[in-house]
Design a protein around this motif. Structure first.
Motif, mmCIF file in Angstrom:
data_model
loop_
_atom_site.group_PDB
_atom_site.id
_atom_site.type_symbol
_atom_site.label_atom_id
_atom_site.label_comp_id
_atom_site.label_asym_id
_atom_site.label_seq_id
_atom_site.Cartn_x
_atom_site.Cartn_y
_atom_site.Cartn_z
ATOM 1 N N GLY A 1 72.089 36.450 45.683
ATOM 2 C CA GLY A 1 73.342 37.170 45.780
ATOM 3 C C GLY A 1 73.248 38.536 45.120
ATOM 4 O O GLY A 1 72.166 39.038 44.825
ATOM 5 N N TRP A 2 74.423 39.125 44.906
ATOM 6 C CA TRP A 2 74.511 40.489 44.377
ATOM 7 C C TRP A 2 75.535 40.565 43.266
ATOM 8 O O TRP A 2 76.562 39.888 43.316
ATOM 9 C CB TRP A 2 74.886 41.448 45.504
ATOM 10 N N ASP B 1 77.914 36.900 47.551
ATOM 11 C CA ASP B 1 76.769 36.400 48.322
ATOM 12 C C ASP B 1 76.026 37.514 49.049
ATOM 13 O O ASP B 1 74.814 37.435 49.228
ATOM 14 C CB ASP B 1 77.230 35.363 49.345
ATOM 15 N N THR B 2 76.756 38.553 49.480
ATOM 16 C CA THR B 2 76.123 39.626 50.249
ATOM 17 C C THR B 2 76.273 40.970 49.555
ATOM 18 O O THR B 2 77.199 41.186 48.770
ATOM 19 C CB THR B 2 76.731 39.738 51.662
ATOM 20 N N GLN B 3 75.383 41.881 49.899
ATOM 21 C CA GLN B 3 75.445 43.219 49.340
ATOM 22 C C GLN B 3 76.704 43.943 49.821
ATOM 23 O O GLN B 3 77.348 44.652 49.049
ATOM 24 C CB GLN B 3 74.195 44.016 49.717
ATOM 25 N N GLU C 1 79.627 42.709 50.513
ATOM 26 C CA GLU C 1 80.772 42.236 49.733
ATOM 27 C C GLU C 1 80.768 42.854 48.333
ATOM 28 O O GLU C 1 81.819 43.220 47.805
ATOM 29 C CB GLU C 1 80.753 40.715 49.612
#
Length: 81
Positions: free
Chosen positions: A16-17, A32-34, A36
């Protein structure tokens, strides 16, 4: 611009990020995502009065930055008049 108005989007070692304040020991947010994480970082900086979002790649190097209003962009677009 103060450090309070900057956030970095960085990869988390466990997946995740993270959105982190420079020099901070804890993440302001984890996603979970860049994409987001970037959206959340922009929201945090915007709520704090504007500033800079620095976006890091998987390798940890800065790959992009974004000025969030009302922050002062060091390289604003030229007026096309």
């Amino acid at each position: 611009m103060s450090n309070d108005n900057r956030r970095h989007v960085v990869p988390d070692t466990n997946g995740g990020w993270n959105v982190q304040k420079p020099g901070g020991s804890r993440a302001s947010a984890h996603t979970d995502t860049q994409a987001e994480a970037i959206a959340r970082a922009r929201e945090i900086v915007g709520n704090a009065g504007g500033g800079e979002v620095r976006i890091h790649g998987q390798d940890g190097k800065i790959r992009d930055s974004d000025t969030v209003a009302p922050g002062s962009d060091p390289f604003p677009p030229r007026d096309k008049r």
